[in-house]
Scaffold this motif. Structure first.
Motif, mmCIF file in Angstrom:
data_model
loop_
_atom_site.group_PDB
_atom_site.id
_atom_site.type_symbol
_atom_site.label_atom_id
_atom_site.label_comp_id
_atom_site.label_asym_id
_atom_site.label_seq_id
_atom_site.Cartn_x
_atom_site.Cartn_y
_atom_site.Cartn_z
ATOM 1 N N GLU A 158 0.834 -1.210 0.000
ATOM 2 C CA GLU A 158 0.000 0.000 0.000
ATOM 3 C C GLU A 158 0.867 1.257 0.000
ATOM 4 O OE1 GLU A 158 -3.683 1.091 0.236
ATOM 5 O OE2 GLU A 158 -3.065 -0.377 -1.259
ATOM 6 N N ALA A 159 1.942 1.232 0.776
ATOM 7 C CA ALA A 159 2.847 2.376 0.799
ATOM 8 C C ALA A 159 3.497 2.578 -0.565
ATOM 9 C CB ALA A 159 3.907 2.181 1.879
ATOM 10 N N MET A 160 3.901 1.482 -1.206
ATOM 11 C CA MET A 160 4.480 1.581 -2.542
ATOM 12 C C MET A 160 3.467 2.133 -3.530
ATOM 13 S SD MET A 160 6.667 -2.006 -2.727
ATOM 14 C CE MET A 160 7.154 -1.720 -4.432
ATOM 15 N N ARG A 161 2.235 1.666 -3.447
ATOM 16 C CA ARG A 161 1.195 2.163 -4.347
ATOM 17 C C ARG A 161 0.980 3.665 -4.152
ATOM 18 N NH1 ARG A 161 -4.143 3.406 -4.042
ATOM 19 N NH2 ARG A 161 -4.279 2.805 -1.848
ATOM 20 N N ARG A 162 0.915 4.090 -2.920
ATOM 21 C CA ARG A 162 0.646 5.502 -2.636
ATOM 22 C C ARG A 162 1.821 6.409 -2.984
ATOM 23 N NH1 ARG A 162 -1.782 5.632 3.372
ATOM 24 N NH2 ARG A 162 -1.680 7.885 2.944
ATOM 25 N N ARG A 163 3.033 5.869 -2.916
ATOM 26 C CA ARG A 163 4.222 6.682 -3.206
ATOM 27 C C ARG A 163 4.738 6.470 -4.630
ATOM 28 N NH1 ARG A 163 2.657 9.134 0.579
ATOM 29 N NH2 ARG A 163 3.760 9.523 2.549
ATOM 30 N N GLY A 164 4.105 5.577 -5.384
ATOM 31 C CA GLY A 164 4.506 5.373 -6.770
ATOM 32 C C GLY A 164 5.789 4.589 -6.958
ATOM 33 N N VAL A 165 6.143 3.759 -5.987
ATOM 34 C CA VAL A 165 7.342 2.919 -6.102
ATOM 35 C C VAL A 165 6.992 1.685 -6.925
ATOM 36 C CG1 VAL A 165 9.123 1.666 -4.843
ATOM 37 C CG2 VAL A 165 8.126 3.744 -3.851
ATOM 38 N N LYS A 166 7.810 1.355 -7.907
ATOM 39 C CA LYS A 166 7.403 0.356 -8.908
ATOM 40 C C LYS A 166 8.218 -0.939 -8.915
ATOM 41 C CE LYS A 166 4.038 2.703 -10.745
ATOM 42 N NZ LYS A 166 2.646 2.230 -10.581
ATOM 43 N N GLU A 167 9.185 -1.109 -8.022
ATOM 44 C CA GLU A 167 9.978 -2.354 -8.029
ATOM 45 C C GLU A 167 10.046 -2.950 -6.631
ATOM 46 O OE1 GLU A 167 13.122 -2.240 -11.737
ATOM 47 O OE2 GLU A 167 13.858 -1.856 -9.707
ATOM 48 N N LEU A 168 9.824 -4.272 -6.560
ATOM 49 C CA LEU A 168 9.866 -4.985 -5.290
ATOM 50 C C LEU A 168 10.605 -6.314 -5.455
ATOM 51 C CD1 LEU A 168 8.920 -5.507 -2.316
ATOM 52 C CD2 LEU A 168 6.846 -6.529 -3.299
ATOM 53 N N VAL A 169 11.530 -6.585 -4.553
ATOM 54 C CA VAL A 169 12.172 -7.897 -4.441
ATOM 55 C C VAL A 169 11.763 -8.466 -3.094
ATOM 56 C CG1 VAL A 169 14.343 -9.174 -4.375
ATOM 57 C CG2 VAL A 169 14.102 -7.184 -5.890
#
Length: 285
Positions: A75-86
């Motif tokens: 959710e934090a990535m979605r809200r901050r626009g972060v697009k890569e996750l490992v």
């Protein structure tokens, strides 16, 4: 990086100096997850309670540490626009496979709450890749061993033998099969999968190419510690395993990683040997 220091230590990062910013926080709190992803391009999520046995007696621990934490992070990535996750997943998602080694396409049938929570995390991540354009890599690690261990079979055996060098209690019948990978190989595989994968959602097994028994691990530890005539006492609870939720045999195929150019430098026994040697000088009970 963010850490609640439940198992990590700031002293382990001293050699990095000011090159790492550390946030003391907890991903179970949404506001901390938001702080953690501010201004970053890629997220490596390796925060977890690694004790599989805990999920038998205290299953909410792994639900909160894994499922709640990954939801807050996504959710934090979605809200901050972060697009890569490992994401650090686990071989425990496979449960009790009929045959080993298993490939990434094997059935997901976890037998522990820990394994089930990791499978749930993978599914949540997959949904976010489809819905919000996040690119994710899930890495199903075998047993990763390293210096400064504070859990797992090597640490457990060394602890017990320091307390009583004449006998060693082994949970299970000793014939349980595991694949072990040294931390340096695991890191190399992680970076390789991250850099060389273009798919929206990818899964990789991360392991050495062989496997050994728990009794073989015990023999390595005993030999390196310089002990003789150690009596091994086996404590199985069911079908040879050490606790409910334990699996008898698990080993992984790594063909997908090898196709990216990965080749582990150490096999399972060598990984155990290097770990025990690294812990001999500064082992803490």
């Amino acid at each position: 990086m963010i850490d609640n220091l439940s198992s990590g230590r700031l002293e382990n990062l001293r050699h990095l100096g000011d090159s790492v910013e550390v946030i003391i926080g907890d991903l179970k709190r949404p506001e901390d997850a938001l702080r953690a992803v501010d201004g970053v391009d890629s997220v490596f999520h390796f925060a977890v309670n690694p004790e599989v046995r805990v999920s038998t007696t205290n299953p909410e621990t792994h639900f909160n540490e894994n499922v709640v934490a990954i939801f807050n992070l996504l959710e934090a990535m979605r809200r901050r626009g972060v697009k890569e996750l490992v994401f650090a997943s686990s071989s425990s998602v496979y449960g009790e496979p009929v045959e080993i080694p298993v490939s990434e396409g094997a059935l997901i049938r976890p037998v522990s709450v820990y394994g089930a929570s990791k499978a749930a995390c993978e599914n949540l991540i997959h949904a976010y890749t489809r819905l919000y354009g996040i690119k994710a890599v899930a890495l199903r690690y075998a047993n990763v061993v390293r210096p400064r261990l504070r859990h797992g079979v090597v640490w457990d055996f060394m602890n017990k033998l320091r307390a009583n060098p004449r006998e060693l209690e082994v949970l299970g019948d000793g014939t349980q099969v595991r694949s072990y990978i040294y931390i340096d190989d695991a890191v190399e595989a992680t970076i390789l999968a991250w850099k060389k994968t273009d798919d929206a959602f990818s899964i990789f097994n991360v392991a050495s190419e062989d496997w050994i028994t728990v009794d073989e691990v015990a023999k390595i530890v005993i030999e390196i510690m310089g002990l003789k005539d150690v009596k091994i006492i086996h404590k199985p609870v069911a079908h040879g395993v050490g606790w409910l939720g334990d699996v008898k045999k698990i080993a992984l195929k790594i063909d997908q990683l090898k196709a990216l150019g990965f080749k582990p430098k150490l096999n399972s026994a060598q990984a155990i040997e290097k770990t025990v040697n690294s812990m001999m000088g500064d082992f803490v009970k």
